[in-house]
Write a protein that holds these residues in place. Structure first.
Motif, PDB file in Angstrom:
ATOM      1  N   LEU A  94      21.111  67.848 -29.720  1.00 39.25           N
ATOM      2  CA  LEU A  94      21.329  66.517 -29.025  1.00 39.25           C
ATOM      3  C   LEU A  94      20.094  65.583 -29.667  1.00 39.25           C
ATOM      4  N   HIS A  95      19.029  66.319 -30.148  1.00 38.00           N
ATOM      5  CA  HIS A  95      17.891  65.461 -30.461  1.00 38.00           C
ATOM      6  C   HIS A  95      18.415  64.755 -31.931  1.00 38.00           C
ATOM      7  N   TRP A  97      21.474  64.021 -32.788  1.00 39.94           N
ATOM      8  CA  TRP A  97      22.341  62.897 -32.210  1.00 39.94           C
ATOM      9  C   TRP A  97      21.628  61.850 -31.669  1.00 39.94           C
ATOM     10  N   GLN A  98      20.570  61.968 -30.911  1.00 39.41           N
ATOM     11  CA  GLN A  98      19.829  60.910 -30.094  1.00 39.41           C
ATOM     12  C   GLN A  98      19.257  60.078 -31.381  1.00 39.41           C
ATOM     13  N   THR A 101      21.529  57.768 -33.202  1.00 38.29           N
ATOM     14  CA  THR A 101      22.065  56.880 -32.314  1.00 38.29           C
ATOM     15  C   THR A 101      20.933  55.474 -32.373  1.00 38.29           C
ATOM     16  N   LEU A 141      16.127  55.485 -24.989  1.00 38.18           N
ATOM     17  CA  LEU A 141      16.120  56.818 -25.330  1.00 38.18           C
ATOM     18  C   LEU A 141      15.106  57.918 -25.199  1.00 38.18           C
TER      19      LEU A 141
ATOM     20  N   ASN B 219      20.565  69.195 -20.497  1.00 34.17           N
ATOM     21  CA  ASN B 219      21.323  68.914 -21.747  1.00 34.17           C
ATOM     22  C   ASN B 219      22.555  67.816 -21.317  1.00 34.17           C
ATOM     23  N   MET B 222      20.810  64.491 -21.091  1.00 32.76           N
ATOM     24  CA  MET B 222      20.645  63.929 -22.222  1.00 32.76           C
ATOM     25  C   MET B 222      21.708  63.250 -22.994  1.00 32.76           C
ATOM     26  N   PHE B 223      22.663  64.108 -22.865  1.00 32.39           N
ATOM     27  CA  PHE B 223      24.006  63.559 -23.460  1.00 32.39           C
ATOM     28  C   PHE B 223      24.682  62.441 -22.757  1.00 32.39           C
ATOM     29  N   THR B 225      22.882  59.911 -21.153  1.00 29.24           N
ATOM     30  CA  THR B 225      22.095  58.850 -21.677  1.00 29.24           C
ATOM     31  C   THR B 225      22.634  58.286 -22.920  1.00 29.24           C
ATOM     32  N   MET B 226      22.766  59.179 -24.110  1.00 27.23           N
ATOM     33  CA  MET B 226      23.224  58.802 -25.333  1.00 27.23           C
ATOM     34  C   MET B 226      24.439  58.202 -25.242  1.00 27.23           C
ATOM     35  N   CYS B 229      24.581  54.690 -24.525  1.00 27.66           N
ATOM     36  CA  CYS B 229      24.201  53.756 -25.697  1.00 27.66           C
ATOM     37  C   CYS B 229      25.522  53.478 -26.426  1.00 27.66           C
ATOM     38  N   TRP B 230      26.231  54.420 -26.683  1.00 24.30           N
ATOM     39  CA  TRP B 230      27.655  54.378 -27.587  1.00 24.30           C
ATOM     40  C   TRP B 230      28.647  53.472 -26.860  1.00 24.30           C
TER      41      TRP B 230
END
Lengths: 265, 265, 265, 265
Positions: A94-95, A97-98, A101, A141, B219, B222-223, B225-226, B229-230
């Motif tokens: 995920l990092h 991916w962040q 973003t 983020l 996790n 975190m996903f 949150t991302m 943004c999308w």
């Protein structure tokens, strides 16, 4: 990122961006004041030159954002566009991916800057609004990035949030006060601060010399907070020196033609 | 609401409202720029057309708010205007009452918009002030809505608060900067974000496919949150595409009469 | 600092700064209103006199900041520019270093004020921006200064933050609303409040009479909060009295020449 | 205060203040629009009438603040100006002192309004600045007032803070946007909200009917939050009705002389 390089790389980008902005806005302010004074100044201050610089800036931002997104995806241990690991039922890296973003939003800001300065389709202030959104998302983020880390680790990243959200606020103010040189130079300073602080984080958490910081020592936290202020002094000084150099060199260039005294504001 | 439908329904409303706003403000901006250019534009940009659109918007908002309030009260398991259950000494279906209250404020905003645009009794900016209050109250009720839920549930609703309070702030700024297209399009984007995020909440918490998310996995947070943004990228893109289409189609319509080049701002 | 003197000293500085500002801005406002009325006023209101006052203020600020930095480093138990104690592996007297850092920013604000008012190189509002940054950094360092202290100790320093961040905000607003007398007098009041509160902290935590406060009594906290409001009343009254005295004395001075009635705003 | 009366009394004051403000500003706005239309309007809109109203308002505020301060000190169980009980070594009736402090700031705001509107010594906006400070201090004292109370008790007072700090912010905005009717009516609405909420707090915590609320029931908190929104609707409606009545009655009064149609803004 979790490595020294992973912090040094964005740090260098932000340092360069901050220096570039400090230089660009100093130059514009200097030429604006001396507009009536000669061909050099007139040429520099002309709208087409300004527009060309903005287009270059937008293109470079867009290019490096795309490179950054690709790099995050396709480095040795990157997710290669896989988001979910179905075999082990968890999210995949995920990092990376962040970070992709974050790059995506800076890429959008670059693209928007390109569009705004090459066509007449949209109002100029849109580039600042997208920049404000990009910085806000970066801070947003990071804010939800820190769960369950050690105290010092959390603290150095929290300090980063001050300048990131500061830049978002300054950019948003610029939507309404476009061309206010103080806001522009403040943004440049905060960007240099962000860049140099990324380097500092790299040195504190992943010191290349191998020395480790005690992550729970309260004295370390107090020192780091103070250190952050020194970085700010340092960035303010760099912007000032750059500003004075540019004002001065422009003055010398133009004095050759005729006697000149800087006009009062 | 506690069901997939209960999140999809308001989500759809906000999506439609966001698209409508993006279209409306793009159209006005386009006609404003080309005002001097022909009959089509003149007709679209005329104040009476604008007023008529505003009146329609206000009426529709008011109508659906009243329908929403009635639906919340008189659905199968609604409170039917009973607030307190005297036999068992507890409040009766507070969630339905809270949703009714939210609809009530949007209804007030719609009614105020109607009044402001049909009579001359009150200053124009009142519609934005009521809209700001309506969004603020929506966020305010969500804020005290989340006590004692699971971590992921709280998190997805907290993310919602960012765009709801963002919309309240943007609307309040519009009281002072009325007609600033950037604020209007930003409001449209945030409304689309809110709408699509309601759908996302529905899929995460009450997945129609039956798959359940682990509410305590960091996790997942975190996903999510991302993912938020999308959704923002997605809503910004939709607004941009809509804006470009409208500018372009208006340009094509008017070019038939005579040669035309978009005028610089 | 951890001593009565260590709080009384900065308190006195802020008290003097606040009084000076209240006097200076009252004088300017009074002369501005009576500009057309006589030689005394004209002389006081002339731009060169104003500039000279600003230069003196900047020099004095710069001088005392440098003295403060040196004093913090070279007092009896100061760090003498040693930052890290290599023999015992810990940071050396971080409190002194933090205070030096605060002085450094006020010194920068003074230097910037000097530069702005002696040359034409930079826009005037820069002095307020640097002042805002200096106050912000003061509050920022206090914010991370309080870890692990007793409840009352933390509380009196938190109250201090209200006026420090208030001053930062007011100074930042002055960047955009330069010359707004209300903001200037509000800044003067908050500075006097800060000064008198430093004295109060000295009396509460390091009482020279030897009496000790119970640091965990909730009643003490409630009293201290109220006491803070009384300090604010006190500072507002001082600024008002100073303002009225100056307006009045200027009026008396000028009336000697000819009959005069204060003009309506 | 800790009693039903102790909440009903300030509640009534704020209700009256809110109604007065709603009436006053509606009247001014109505006369401003119809200025050119007749003697009634002209007389009402004249600056001397406005000034007289402001002076009356300031005097009444000052009078009741002084009465409130005296009452808090000299009621049956008041502290009678004793601050510290030396025999038992504790602070004496801090709550009464805190309320006196709140009244003191409103008294200052009233006095400042008197000074500003009877003399020309100070800029007009000073009355709004002092009002903003008075509301801020009220919220500030409530903020540190709630330590160690039951959950519902804390919650109803926290809700109060929203409108108190809202009023402080609106008053501060009025320093820069004086005469903006929307801000003025918003302030009136929030004051009515504050007044009716004081009554609500009295009924919830010290119900005269003797019924007690379960202070730890989460459903009660959710209901109270929603109830706060209904109070806001109620106060918005009152202000609207008052506004319409005044506009309408003024229109009827003036129509007697000649045909009249409200002019567009």
């Amino acid at each position: 990122m979790g490595s020294f390089k992973g912090h040094a790389l964005p740090g260098s980008f932000f340092l360069i961006a901050g220096l570039w902005w400090a230089g660009k806005y100093s130059l514009w302010y200097a030429t604006l004041r001396n507009k009536s004074l000669g061909s050099t100044s007139t040429r520099l201050a002309s709208r087409s030159t300004q527009r060309r610089l903005e287009v270059i800036e937008g293109s470079v931002t867009l290019f490096f954002s795309v490179v950054g997104m690709l790099a995050e995806q396709f480095v040795a241990d990157g997710p290669r566009l896989h988001l979910y690991d179905y075999s082990e039922h968890h999210w995949d890296r995920l990092h990376n991916w962040q970070h992709s973003t974050m790059y995506l939003f800076f890429g959008l800001a670059g693209a928007m800057s390109l569009i705004v300065h090459t066509t007449d389709a949209a109002p100029l202030a849109l580039d600042r609004l997208m920049l404000a959104i990009a910085f806000f998302i970066e801070g947003f983020l990071f804010l939800y990035h820190l769960h369950g880390r050690a105290m010092l680790d959390v603290h150095v990243h929290q300090l980063l949030l001050f300048c990131v959200f500061g830049e978002a606020m300054v950019s948003f103010l610029e939507v309404f006060h476009r061309g206010n040189m103080l806001l522009e130079l403040l943004r440049a300073s905060l960007t240099i601060l962000q860049g140099s602080w990324f380097w500092q984080i790299g040195f504190v958490l992943y010191s290349p010399s191998g020395a480790e910081w005690d992550q729970k020592d309260h004295n370390n936290m107090m020192f780091i907070t103070m250190c952050y202020c020194w970085h700010l002094v340092f960035s303010l000084l760099i912007v000032s020196v750059l500003y004075c150099t540019i004002i001065w060199s422009l003055w010398c260039t133009m004095r050759q033609g005729y006697p000149y005294r800087p006009s009062p504001l």
